[in-house]
Design an enzyme around this catalytic site. Structure first.
Site, PDB file in Angstrom:
ATOM      1  N   LYS A 142      33.370  40.023  33.245  1.00  0.00           N
ATOM      2  CA  LYS A 142      32.122  39.731  33.759  1.00  0.00           C
ATOM      3  C   LYS A 142      31.732  40.764  34.708  1.00  0.00           C
ATOM      4  O   LYS A 142      29.936  40.853  34.433  1.00  0.00           O
ATOM      5  CB  LYS A 142      32.022  38.133  33.476  1.00  0.00           C
ATOM      6  CG  LYS A 142      32.242  37.167  34.768  1.00  0.00           C
ATOM      7  CD  LYS A 142      31.669  35.998  34.423  1.00  0.00           C
ATOM      8  CE  LYS A 142      32.924  35.477  35.461  1.00  0.00           C
ATOM      9  NZ  LYS A 142      33.166  36.248  37.258  1.00  0.00           N
ATOM     10  N   ARG A 181      28.784  27.433  37.421  1.00  0.00           N
ATOM     11  CA  ARG A 181      30.386  27.172  36.496  1.00  0.00           C
ATOM     12  C   ARG A 181      30.263  25.401  36.816  1.00  0.00           C
ATOM     13  O   ARG A 181      31.442  25.198  36.419  1.00  0.00           O
ATOM     14  CB  ARG A 181      31.317  27.179  37.742  1.00  0.00           C
ATOM     15  CG  ARG A 181      31.583  28.990  37.550  1.00  0.00           C
ATOM     16  CD  ARG A 181      32.095  29.505  38.723  1.00  0.00           C
ATOM     17  NE  ARG A 181      33.465  30.619  38.519  1.00  0.00           N
ATOM     18  CZ  ARG A 181      33.492  31.313  38.688  1.00  0.00           C
ATOM     19  NH1 ARG A 181      32.444  32.260  39.275  1.00  0.00           N
ATOM     20  NH2 ARG A 181      35.110  31.723  39.195  1.00  0.00           N
ATOM     21  N   ARG A 200      44.515  43.338  37.619  1.00  0.00           N
ATOM     22  CA  ARG A 200      43.794  43.708  38.602  1.00  0.00           C
ATOM     23  C   ARG A 200      44.105  42.597  40.244  1.00  0.00           C
ATOM     24  O   ARG A 200      43.992  43.595  40.713  1.00  0.00           O
ATOM     25  CB  ARG A 200      42.899  42.005  38.412  1.00  0.00           C
ATOM     26  CG  ARG A 200      41.580  42.945  39.329  1.00  0.00           C
ATOM     27  CD  ARG A 200      40.623  41.971  39.197  1.00  0.00           C
ATOM     28  NE  ARG A 200      39.913  40.680  38.546  1.00  0.00           N
ATOM     29  CZ  ARG A 200      39.152  39.427  38.160  1.00  0.00           C
ATOM     30  NH1 ARG A 200      38.115  40.266  37.998  1.00  0.00           N
ATOM     31  NH2 ARG A 200      39.705  38.628  38.099  1.00  0.00           N
ATOM     32  N   ARG A 242      42.987  41.698  44.924  1.00  0.00           N
ATOM     33  CA  ARG A 242      42.813  40.066  45.658  1.00  0.00           C
ATOM     34  C   ARG A 242      43.398  38.883  45.753  1.00  0.00           C
ATOM     35  O   ARG A 242      44.406  38.668  44.891  1.00  0.00           O
ATOM     36  CB  ARG A 242      41.912  40.247  43.808  1.00  0.00           C
ATOM     37  CG  ARG A 242      40.619  40.972  44.356  1.00  0.00           C
ATOM     38  CD  ARG A 242      39.764  40.194  43.178  1.00  0.00           C
ATOM     39  NE  ARG A 242      39.281  38.693  42.651  1.00  0.00           N
ATOM     40  CZ  ARG A 242      37.627  38.753  41.692  1.00  0.00           C
ATOM     41  NH1 ARG A 242      37.508  38.947  41.507  1.00  0.00           N
ATOM     42  NH2 ARG A 242      38.138  36.820  41.788  1.00  0.00           N
ATOM     43  N   ARG A 294      42.548  29.243  38.513  1.00  0.00           N
ATOM     44  CA  ARG A 294      41.664  29.441  37.943  1.00  0.00           C
ATOM     45  C   ARG A 294      41.210  29.427  36.098  1.00  0.00           C
ATOM     46  O   ARG A 294      39.559  29.158  35.864  1.00  0.00           O
ATOM     47  CB  ARG A 294      41.321  31.027  38.360  1.00  0.00           C
ATOM     48  CG  ARG A 294      41.322  30.743  40.002  1.00  0.00           C
ATOM     49  CD  ARG A 294      41.117  32.687  39.874  1.00  0.00           C
ATOM     50  NE  ARG A 294      39.958  33.196  40.037  1.00  0.00           N
ATOM     51  CZ  ARG A 294      40.322  34.284  40.123  1.00  0.00           C
ATOM     52  NH1 ARG A 294      41.083  34.949  39.514  1.00  0.00           N
ATOM     53  NH2 ARG A 294      39.074  34.805  39.858  1.00  0.00           N
TER      54      ARG A 294
HETATM   55  P1  AMP Z   1      34.843  34.973  40.734  1.00  0.00           P
HETATM   56  O1  AMP Z   1      34.518  36.470  41.035  1.00  0.00           O
HETATM   57  O2  AMP Z   1      33.229  34.738  39.572  1.00  0.00           O
HETATM   58  O3  AMP Z   1      35.714  35.079  39.424  1.00  0.00           O
HETATM   59  O4  AMP Z   1      34.888  34.033  41.834  1.00  0.00           O
HETATM   60  C1  AMP Z   1      35.702  33.987  42.988  1.00  0.00           C
HETATM   61  C2  AMP Z   1      36.216  32.749  43.336  1.00  0.00           C
HETATM   62  O5  AMP Z   1      34.806  32.324  44.486  1.00  0.00           O
HETATM   63  C3  AMP Z   1      36.021  31.383  42.606  1.00  0.00           C
HETATM   64  O6  AMP Z   1      37.591  31.233  42.476  1.00  0.00           O
HETATM   65  C4  AMP Z   1      35.450  29.932  43.102  1.00  0.00           C
HETATM   66  O7  AMP Z   1      36.570  30.192  44.604  1.00  0.00           O
HETATM   67  C5  AMP Z   1      34.926  31.289  43.845  1.00  0.00           C
HETATM   68  N1  AMP Z   1      33.165  31.002  43.120  1.00  0.00           N
HETATM   69  C6  AMP Z   1      32.522  32.040  42.433  1.00  0.00           C
HETATM   70  N2  AMP Z   1      31.141  31.278  41.634  1.00  0.00           N
HETATM   71  C7  AMP Z   1      31.347  30.178  42.475  1.00  0.00           C
HETATM   72  C8  AMP Z   1      30.062  28.890  41.132  1.00  0.00           C
HETATM   73  N3  AMP Z   1      29.300  29.165  40.331  1.00  0.00           N
HETATM   74  N4  AMP Z   1      30.484  27.505  42.261  1.00  0.00           N
HETATM   75  C9  AMP Z   1      31.784  27.284  42.628  1.00  0.00           C
HETATM   76  N5  AMP Z   1      32.715  28.135  43.330  1.00  0.00           N
HETATM   77  C10 AMP Z   1      32.295  29.967  43.074  1.00  0.00           C
END
Ligand code: AMP
Length: 182
Positions: free
Chosen positions: A8, A83, A122, A128, A139
């Site tokens: 995404k 989310r 990744r 990361r 996750r």
């Molecule tokens: P992502 O890169 O979108 O997978 O986000 C990485 C991490 O950021 C997630 O595993 C959460 O810890 C935090 N995070 C990102 N977006 C959100 C959200 N909308 N609500 C809560 N935590 C978030």
């Protein structure tokens, strides 16, 4: 919307580029905050590392601040937000106060087993901290528990368009373009 490893972030950047609009990625905002050592970064660092979600109120405030910046007037793309159902409600309130609405929610669908492998790969490439196999599985579980209901809520509103997320990046980009042009 899509699970961790669905592509995404990559697709969000491509779409935003094509439409000339900013992409608002909560994950990127949080990662940048951690990297800079800001107060926000210190608050969220452990949650990111363990694959847990940042509390809704904090996340909602970050998005509200970003959506009040001047570059969003011509449109925007949210990546990784909302989310949780609570974030859906907060976004509804925020957008209606600005006289705006979500036009479309795109989901990128990838089978679970492939997601774990992609996330682990990744992690090796990008280093990361939240992309270890263990955290990847955590996750994905968080995604299933908390984020699937978000897609269901938007589906009830009739604004969800789903694309198959297996294939070359350019193929998936073309699939998303097709649903957005619809
Ligand atoms: P992502 O890169 O979108 O997978 O986000 C990485 C991490 O950021 C997630 O595993 C959460 O810890 C935090 N995070 C990102 N977006 C959100 C959200 N909308 N609500 C809560 N935590 C978030």
């Amino acid at each position: 919307m899509g699970a961790p490893g669905s592509g995404k972030g990559t697709q969000a950047a491509a779409i935003a580029n094509r439409y000339g609009i900013p992409v608002i990625s909560t994950g990127n905002i949080f990662r940048a905050a951690v990297a800079s050592g800001s107060e926000l970064g210190q608050q969220v660092s452990e949650l990111l590392t363990s694959g847990q979600l940042v509390p809704d109120a904090l996340t909602d405030a970050v998005v509200a601040a970003r959506l009040s910046e001047p570059d969003v007037v011509g449109g925007w793309l949210l990546d990784g937000y909302p989310r949780t159902l609570s974030q859906v409600a907060a976004l509804d309130v925020l957008l209606s106060s600005q006289g705006e609405k979500l036009d479309v929610v795109v989901t990128i669908d990838v089978p679970f087993d492939e997601l774990v492998e992609r996330v682990v790969r990744r992690g090796e490439i990008e280093g990361r901290s939240d992309d270890s196999r263990e955290t990847a599985q955590a996750r994905l579980q968080v995604y299933t528990d908390q984020t699937k209901p978000v897609i269901d809520a938007y589906a009830e509103r009739g604004i969800v368009r789903s694309v198959d997320g297996v294939g070359a990046i350019s193929e998936i980009e073309a699939r998303i373009s097709a649903v957005l042009a619809d």
